[in-house]
Design a protein around this motif. Structure first.
Motif, PDB file in Angstrom:
ATOM      1  N   GLY A  88      -8.457  18.618  -9.005  1.00 37.02           N
ATOM      2  CA  GLY A  88      -8.407  17.566 -10.009  1.00 37.02           C
ATOM      3  C   GLY A  88      -7.142  16.738  -9.990  1.00 37.02           C
ATOM      4  N   LEU A  89      -6.196  17.067  -9.117  1.00 35.81           N
ATOM      5  CA  LEU A  89      -4.934  16.331  -9.027  1.00 35.81           C
ATOM      6  C   LEU A  89      -5.067  15.149  -8.069  1.00 35.81           C
ATOM      7  N   PRO A  90      -4.229  14.121  -8.230  1.00 38.41           N
ATOM      8  CA  PRO A  90      -4.288  12.976  -7.323  1.00 38.41           C
ATOM      9  C   PRO A  90      -3.670  13.238  -5.954  1.00 38.41           C
ATOM     10  N   SER A  91      -2.856  14.276  -5.832  1.00 40.57           N
ATOM     11  CA  SER A  91      -2.267  14.636  -4.543  1.00 40.57           C
ATOM     12  C   SER A  91      -1.886  16.111  -4.565  1.00 40.57           C
ATOM     13  N   ILE A  92      -1.882  16.723  -3.384  1.00 38.85           N
ATOM     14  CA  ILE A  92      -1.504  18.138  -3.273  1.00 38.85           C
ATOM     15  C   ILE A  92      -0.009  18.307  -3.056  1.00 38.85           C
ATOM     16  N   ASP A  93       0.716  17.195  -2.890  1.00 34.80           N
ATOM     17  CA  ASP A  93       2.095  17.236  -2.440  1.00 34.80           C
ATOM     18  C   ASP A  93       3.045  16.749  -3.534  1.00 34.80           C
ATOM     19  N   PHE A  94       4.156  17.461  -3.729  1.00 36.20           N
ATOM     20  CA  PHE A  94       5.121  17.113  -4.774  1.00 36.20           C
ATOM     21  C   PHE A  94       5.682  15.711  -4.593  1.00 36.20           C
ATOM     22  N   GLU A  95       6.154  15.379  -3.397  1.00 37.53           N
ATOM     23  CA  GLU A  95       6.755  14.063  -3.172  1.00 37.53           C
ATOM     24  C   GLU A  95       5.739  12.947  -3.377  1.00 37.53           C
ATOM     25  N   CYS A  96       4.516  13.166  -2.907  1.00 36.59           N
ATOM     26  CA  CYS A  96       3.462  12.166  -3.096  1.00 36.59           C
ATOM     27  C   CYS A  96       3.106  12.016  -4.569  1.00 36.59           C
ATOM     28  N   LEU A  97       3.057  13.131  -5.273  1.00 36.77           N
ATOM     29  CA  LEU A  97       2.648  13.098  -6.668  1.00 36.77           C
ATOM     30  C   LEU A  97       3.654  12.343  -7.538  1.00 36.77           C
ATOM     31  N   ARG A  98       4.940  12.573  -7.312  1.00 41.07           N
ATOM     32  CA  ARG A  98       5.894  11.847  -8.156  1.00 41.07           C
ATOM     33  C   ARG A  98       6.014  10.378  -7.747  1.00 41.07           C
ATOM     34  N   MET A 131       0.836  -1.194   0.000  1.00 38.05           N
ATOM     35  CA  MET A 131       0.000   0.000   0.000  1.00 38.05           C
ATOM     36  C   MET A 131       0.873   1.248   0.000  1.00 38.05           C
ATOM     37  N   LEU A 132       0.540   2.199  -0.883  1.00 28.64           N
ATOM     38  CA  LEU A 132       1.217   3.490  -0.912  1.00 28.64           C
ATOM     39  C   LEU A 132       0.310   4.517  -0.253  1.00 28.64           C
ATOM     40  N   TYR A 133       0.851   5.232   0.716  1.00 31.87           N
ATOM     41  CA  TYR A 133       0.097   6.240   1.460  1.00 31.87           C
ATOM     42  C   TYR A 133       0.531   7.636   1.015  1.00 31.87           C
ATOM     43  N   VAL A 134      -0.436   8.432   0.567  1.00 31.86           N
ATOM     44  CA  VAL A 134      -0.157   9.774   0.064  1.00 31.86           C
ATOM     45  C   VAL A 134      -1.218  10.744   0.568  1.00 31.86           C
ATOM     46  N   TYR A 135      -0.927  12.036   0.446  1.00 28.58           N
ATOM     47  CA  TYR A 135      -1.932  13.049   0.727  1.00 28.58           C
ATOM     48  C   TYR A 135      -2.969  13.056  -0.396  1.00 28.58           C
ATOM     49  N   LYS A 136      -4.206  13.268  -0.024  1.00 29.10           N
ATOM     50  CA  LYS A 136      -5.280  13.364  -0.995  1.00 29.10           C
ATOM     51  C   LYS A 136      -5.100  14.598  -1.877  1.00 29.10           C
ATOM     52  N   GLY A 137      -5.639  14.530  -3.083  1.00 25.95           N
ATOM     53  CA  GLY A 137      -5.467  15.614  -4.031  1.00 25.95           C
ATOM     54  C   GLY A 137      -6.474  16.737  -3.885  1.00 25.95           C
ATOM     55  N   GLU A 138      -6.383  17.665  -4.804  1.00 23.62           N
ATOM     56  CA  GLU A 138      -7.311  18.802  -4.921  1.00 23.62           C
ATOM     57  C   GLU A 138      -7.127  19.394  -6.312  1.00 23.62           C
ATOM     58  N   SER A 178     -11.391  16.722  -6.575  1.00 21.01           N
ATOM     59  CA  SER A 178     -11.716  18.130  -6.348  1.00 21.01           C
ATOM     60  C   SER A 178     -12.833  18.188  -5.321  1.00 21.01           C
ATOM     61  N   SER A 179     -12.662  18.992  -4.297  1.00 15.10           N
ATOM     62  CA  SER A 179     -13.713  19.147  -3.304  1.00 15.10           C
ATOM     63  C   SER A 179     -14.827  20.026  -3.873  1.00 15.10           C
ATOM     64  N   VAL A 180     -16.005  19.927  -3.282  1.00 18.76           N
ATOM     65  CA  VAL A 180     -17.147  20.704  -3.758  1.00 18.76           C
ATOM     66  C   VAL A 180     -16.935  22.164  -3.424  1.00 18.76           C
ATOM     67  N   LYS A 181     -17.045  23.019  -4.433  1.00 22.69           N
ATOM     68  CA  LYS A 181     -16.933  24.459  -4.217  1.00 22.69           C
ATOM     69  C   LYS A 181     -18.328  25.057  -4.149  1.00 22.69           C
ATOM     70  N   LEU A 182     -18.612  25.805  -3.093  1.00 20.43           N
ATOM     71  CA  LEU A 182     -19.914  26.437  -2.928  1.00 20.43           C
ATOM     72  C   LEU A 182     -19.853  27.879  -3.403  1.00 20.43           C
ATOM     73  N   THR A 183     -20.780  28.250  -4.284  1.00 18.18           N
ATOM     74  CA  THR A 183     -20.854  29.633  -4.736  1.00 18.18           C
ATOM     75  C   THR A 183     -21.923  30.359  -3.948  1.00 18.18           C
ATOM     76  N   LYS A 184     -21.642  31.592  -3.560  1.00 11.64           N
ATOM     77  CA  LYS A 184     -22.578  32.344  -2.737  1.00 11.64           C
ATOM     78  C   LYS A 184     -23.280  33.426  -3.542  1.00 11.64           C
ATOM     79  N   THR A 185     -24.548  33.635  -3.232  1.00  8.00           N
ATOM     80  CA  THR A 185     -25.306  34.706  -3.829  1.00  8.00           C
ATOM     81  C   THR A 185     -24.973  35.999  -3.115  1.00  8.00           C
ATOM     82  N   PRO A 186     -25.409  37.159  -3.649  1.00  8.80           N
ATOM     83  CA  PRO A 186     -25.138  38.425  -2.967  1.00  8.80           C
ATOM     84  C   PRO A 186     -25.650  38.480  -1.542  1.00  8.80           C
ATOM     85  N   SER A 187     -26.696  37.692  -1.230  1.00  5.13           N
ATOM     86  CA  SER A 187     -27.229  37.698   0.130  1.00  5.13           C
ATOM     87  C   SER A 187     -26.404  36.856   1.079  1.00  5.13           C
TER      88      SER A 187
END
Length: 316
Positions: free
Chosen positions: A17-27, A8-15, A250-259
């Protein structure tokens, strides 16, 4: 040769659209996917379990191999060398190019992700904190900042802890742009940097550029420069979509209305989020009080409240 079952390879989760947020984990992930090594990947892990305090790490049975170099050594021995298809000349060139890219992009990566105060406080700290279990998320993001301080001081000649006007970020940007220009010319219209065959150099370039290009930092001068090199953008997107289509996240991005309300949520979804936040706050207050008592007993009160403040930023 078959990789041992249960590896098993353990890495940081991505964001983004990437598979990991970390350079060492990604390579490290590139090693697996480029060579088609049959190994499972875990993106939810405590870095403390690696034995080195950082991700990535590889576990085979009871043995752990922490860091990219150890992981690569294991894969080479198991019959999955990433440069196996290169000629001897290409292998030497791959090593030389990799050292050159490392010399010019490593300091930029560490400074603008961890050393630049606004980037770290608004973006990078939260990315790492949300991927590290409580209460270790108080500590680990700052450990990367301390490491970045050492890297920048050695490779760029200034101290991240100095006032912002003394940070020689322009020097890093100029060198990084030169590297991107030369990489674009080197890649040309080829699929990989050495033609039709992947290499460790492709993994290194992708891991640096994908994070710098995709991550939404307030201050990231190289991002727009990469956008101007269409072949590098295609290189990044092709690997992300074709090779990491399963691991990309990619985590869910919430868009806000003017209110100020979330425009894309139903009433039931909004109620769920409100109750989830309330639960986090109640749990957080209890944890803070317990840890505050412990901190006072150990005489580390000031550092404790600084960490609490940072954690609340990531929570809210």
């Amino acid at each position: 040769m078959e990789m041992q079952l249960g590896a098993m390879l353990y890495v940081y989760k991505g964001e983004y659209g990437l598979p990991s947020i970390d350079f060492e984990c990604l390579r490290a992930l590139c090693l697996l996917r480029f060579t088609r090594c049959p190994m499972d990947v875990q993106t939810s892990s405590n870095p403390l379990r690696s034995g080195a305090g950082k991700l990535p790490y590889l576990q085979i049975g009871n043995q752990k191999f922490a860091g990219y170099r150890q992981i690569k050594r294991v894969l080479d021995l198991e019959g999955y060398p990433i440069d196996a298809h290169l000629s001897t000349k290409q292998k030497h060139l791959s090593t030389a190019y990799a050292n050159w890219v490392f010399t010019n992009l490593h300091a930029y990566y560490h400074y603008f992700l961890f050393g630049e105060p606004h980037n770290f406080d608004t973006t990078t700290r939260g990315l790492y904190a949300k991927r590290t279990p409580f209460p270790f998320n108080f500590y680990y993001p700052s450990s990367y900042q301390r490491e970045a301080c050492d890297v920048v001081q050695v490779m760029a000649g200034f101290d991240v802890n100095d006032k912002l006007d003394k940070h020689e970020g322009d020097y890093l940007v100029v060198n990084a742009k030169k590297v991107v220009n030369l990489l674009s010319r080197k890649l040309g219209r080829k699929v990989w940097f050495f033609g039709d065959t992947y290499s460790e150099f492709d993994a290194i370039v992708y891991s640096y550029l994908a994070i710098i290009f995709k991550i939404a930092l307030p201050n990231n001068p190289l991002q727009n420069h990469i956008k101007g090199c269409q072949n590098l953008v295609n290189f990044i997107n092709r690997i992300t979509k074709d090779i990491f289509r399963i691991e990309g996240y990619s985590s869910v991005k919430l868009t806000k209305t003017p209110s100020g309300t979330e425009a894309s949520l139903t009433a039931s979804e909004r109620k769920f989020l409100d109750s989830e936040l309330n639960t986090k706050i109640v749990a957080g207050v209890g944890a803070v009080l317990a840890m505050g008592a412990f901190a006072a007993w150990r005489g580390i009160y000031n550092q404790f409240w600084f960490n609490v403040f940072c954690w609340l930023q990531t929570l809210l």
